[in-house]
Design an enzyme around this catalytic site. Structure first.
Site, short mmCIF file in Angstrom:
data_model
loop_
_atom_site.label_atom_id
_atom_site.label_comp_id
_atom_site.label_asym_id
_atom_site.label_seq_id
_atom_site.Cartn_x
_atom_site.Cartn_y
_atom_site.Cartn_z
N GLU A 174 0.85 -1.20 0.00
CA GLU A 174 0.00 0.00 0.00
C GLU A 174 0.88 1.24 0.00
OE1 GLU A 174 -3.34 -0.32 2.66
OE2 GLU A 174 -3.48 -2.48 2.36
N HIS A 377 -17.47 -11.03 5.86
CA HIS A 377 -16.15 -10.46 6.12
C HIS A 377 -15.43 -11.27 7.19
CE1 HIS A 377 -13.52 -6.87 7.52
NE2 HIS A 377 -12.99 -7.41 6.44
N GLU A 379 -12.13 -10.49 9.00
CA GLU A 379 -10.90 -9.74 9.33
C GLU A 379 -10.12 -10.61 10.31
OE1 GLU A 379 -9.27 -6.67 8.31
OE2 GLU A 379 -7.85 -7.91 9.41
N GLU A 472 -9.39 3.63 0.69
CA GLU A 472 -9.45 3.87 2.13
C GLU A 472 -8.46 4.96 2.58
OE1 GLU A 472 -8.47 0.22 4.21
OE2 GLU A 472 -6.66 -0.08 3.06
#
Ligand code: NOJ
Ligand code: CA
Length: 672
Positions: A174, A377, A379, A472
């Site tokens: 990222e 989801h 996580e 994000e």
């Protein structure tokens, strides 16, 4: 019947394999089918080298091949050697993708080399396609543990090319890009993309990563245009540890005379094995919205405490209603399960216990009644030990509820703490989750991943990935400049689909300003998306993902005319053409789904005009178009919300000039 048939993965329509006899070897040349690529393989002073030419330009000088095992035991000096040649001509139909038919034509040479002072053999396989070439190692040591320390594979570039790169990092991808000469790029994450002085494009990446670690690309300290494969190591310094057979990923070099050609290439997919012939009609590409951006903005929270919980039954139903009304296929829900309050602690999540204000049974019933897919989801926070313990029951829980799509996430340091995100431990973990998901008929969107290496050809349930500095970052940091998304199609996206999550309309993050609570240290209270609305919609077409998100809060879409361009947006294509592109500056793409074309353009910080012609329509019919483009005064910082919607008709010989504002773009739908 028809759709069923179409969804069955069909293999090559022509398969022509010509195995020729064994040659003895001094210098051997491998040409691509159309002869635009020439690879010369040589034994020089007992060492094995390759070099490459593309369109008569020398692009790679003699580059060493070989392996290093433990205790400096290197397999790099060779004596006799044999070669085998073969050819393959065919094509195949992916379950989803940027085109409905992928041509697969290559010529192959396998070199079988014997080590100089010993009896071991190494196989190096080279393949030349028309859009690039690749090589891989195969090494067998019966019933022994092979500890590989290094690959010696070099990419010794002939020129100090212009390149786009991010720093290598063993835990994250990222990052923002640099544009420099390759001599100024000391250690790079792949794909590593560059342009030669003659204007040809090269991108180095790897395909089919399995039972291996991932690679970074490391510059030679003295010869600054000579790079080599660097493997991400286990904590004990070993790069790859396997029992008896070591098969490296393909070291792939994509080649094109245009930047757009890189985007259109299927080299990475082609280097992977075909899927086992099977009915994949359950694997459907979708577009989706989600309870997601509101948490990143700090309007609501993932966890229950503080009374600001986002994933409530009521809120989720609102999203389901909105999706059902507006041509959206799925809804992602994050923060639905217990554990967010214990983030970072071992065993924080069990992946099966909903928060008390989230009635998952009612939600799945409701979604089904409205024909909406739920994207679950997982996580993990990086706690692999805990996730692997829970994996079966976590997938079974979703499967029993009829939830087919799962987004996974690995935000946080890996547990076991000694291992890296991009080392072999994690490669094996990601691939285990992929295979396990296939058993449970579950489709994956992997965040904080090893970026794709084409494994989706073999496992089409492996749909999309993050592994990018995505949307994000605009919610809680200085964000991503407009040039970022003009680089991604030629770098990160060459690896495969990307869950960038575009589509923000409230560019300045104003609407819920009063409700926002800072939660991320990088947030200086000045965050904003750096693009116009037209650019945001265009990204949904340009950054390919078979699961494509419209990521804004639904309040920001309601009654917005531009949202018409997102409704029913396809995420799989019959054909894709890059109409014009310059890396880091602008990209214009046309994609066709059945009888509809979506044409999208984006630009960097500079405003510019694009001249479109429509000769790809190929017939003389009249087509309707609707266009969403920047207004005269649009500007990604000053006036990002302005746009114009224009409707009209065109035909294949029409011409049109479209202006893109600074940080702007356009999106056009063309249909009969
Ligand atoms: C990081 C992911 O990229 C993001 O999409 C997700 O919302 C958070 N982790 C929380 O899981
Ligand atoms: Ca992330």
């Amino acid at each position: 019947m028809k759709t069923n048939l179409k969804n069955i993965l069909k293999l090559s329509f022509i398969t022509l394999i010509v195995l020729s006899k064994t040659f003895s070897f001094a210098t051997e040349v491998l040409f691509s089918p159309s002869k635009n690529i020439e690879i010369k393989l040589q034994l020089i002073d007992k060492k094995l080298y390759y070099q490459a030419k593309f369109n008569n330009e020398k692009i790679i000088n003699n580059s060493l091949l070989g392996l290093v095992f433990q205790e400096n035991d290197s397999l790099v000096n060779f004596k006799s050697l044999k070669i085998e040649k073969s050819e393959y001509r065919g094509s195949w139909e992916p379950v989803w993708g940027q085109s409905d038919k992928i041509v697969e034509n290559y010529n192959e040479i396998s070199l079988l080399v014997n080590e100089l002072n010993g009896s071991r053999q190494l196989k190096v396989v080279f393949r030349a396609y028309d859009d690039g070439f690749a090589f891989r190692y195969k090494f067998y040591d019966n019933d022994k543990i092979v500890n590989l320390m290094e690959e010696l594979s070099q990419f010794n570039f002939s020129k100090n090319n212009n390149c786009w790169w991010i720093w290598a990092d063993y835990n994250t991808l990222e990052k923002l890009y640099f544009n420099t000469k390759i001599a100024k790029a000391p250690h790079v994450a792949a794909p590593f993309t560059m342009q030669t002085p003659k204007g040809n494009f090269i991108s180095v990446y790897e395909a089919a990563i399995d039972k291996y670690s991932s690679m970074t690309i490391l510059q030679n300290e003295k010869e600054k245009t000579n790079f080599r494969v660097n493997l991400v190591k286990w904590s004990d310094g070993v790069a790859v540890r396997v029992l008896d057979s070591l098969i490296s990923p393909w070291r792939a070099v994509q080649l094109s005379s245009s930047a757009g050609g890189l985007m259109e290439s299927s080299l990475i997919l082609n280097l992977n094995e075909p899927a086992k012939e099977q009915n994949y009609s359950w694997i459907k590409p979708i577009n989706y919205i989600g309870i997601w951006w509101e948490m990143h903005l700090g309007v609501t929270e993932w966890k229950l405490e503080n009374n600001r919980h986002g994933a409530t039954t009521e809120n989720t139903k609102r999203y389901i209603d909105f999706a059902a009304k507006n041509g959206i296929d799925g809804v992602l829900i994050e923060g639905w399960n217990t554990g967010w309050e214990d983030w970072g602690k071992p065993d924080a999540f069990d992946f099966v216990t909903p928060y008390p204000d989230f009635d998952i049974y009612e939600i799945t019933r409701y979604a089904k009644s409205k024909n909406i897919e739920i994207i679950g989801h997982h996580e993990t926070g990086g706690d692999i030990v805990s996730y692997e313990k829970n994996l079966d029951r976590a997938f079974k829980f979703y499967k029993d509820l009829g939830i087919k799509y799962v987004k996974t996430g690995y935000a946080g340091p890996v547990n076991p703490p000694t291992e890296h995100h991009h080392g072999q431990y994690m490669v094996e973990h990601y691939n285990k989750v992929m295979r396990k998901a296939m058993e449970y008929n579950i489709i994956l969107d992997v965040h904080e991943p090893i970026i794709p290496s084409g494994l989706a050809r073999t496992y089409p349930n492996l749909m999309t990935f993050e592994g990018v500095r995505g949307m994000e970052w605009n919610a809680w940091s200085d964000g991503n400049p407009p040039s970022h998304t003009c680089i991604l199609p030629f770098t990160r996206a060459l690896a495969g689909p990307m869950d960038y999550t575009p589509g923000i309309f409230d560019i300045k993050l104003e609407k819920f300003k009063d409700k926002r609570v800072k939660w991320n240290d990088l947030d200086r209270g000045e965050s904003s998306v750096h693009s116009t609305i037209s650019n945001q919609i265009a990204l949904m077409i340009i950054l390919y993902s078979p699961m494509q998100m419209a990521s804004d809060m639904i309040e920001n879409y309601e009654n917005h005319p531009a949202f018409e361009f997102i409704k029913n947006m396809p995420t799989t294509w019959n054909e894709t053409k890059v109409l014009d592109a310059k890396i880091g500056e602008y990209v214009v793409v046309a994609r066709r789904n059945n009888k509809k074309w979506y044409i999208a353009g984006i630009t960097n910080e500079k405003a510019r005009k694009i001249n479109l012609n429509f000769d790809f329509l190929k017939d003389s019919k009249e087509y309707k178009f609707s266009l969403c483009s920047d207004g005269k005064k649009s500007h990604y910082e000053k006036r990002p919300h302005l746009y114009n919607i224009t409707n009209g008709t065109i035909s294949s010989n029409s011409k049109m000039q479209i202006r893109m504002a600074k940080g702007g773009g356009f999106i056009m739908i063309v249909e009969e």
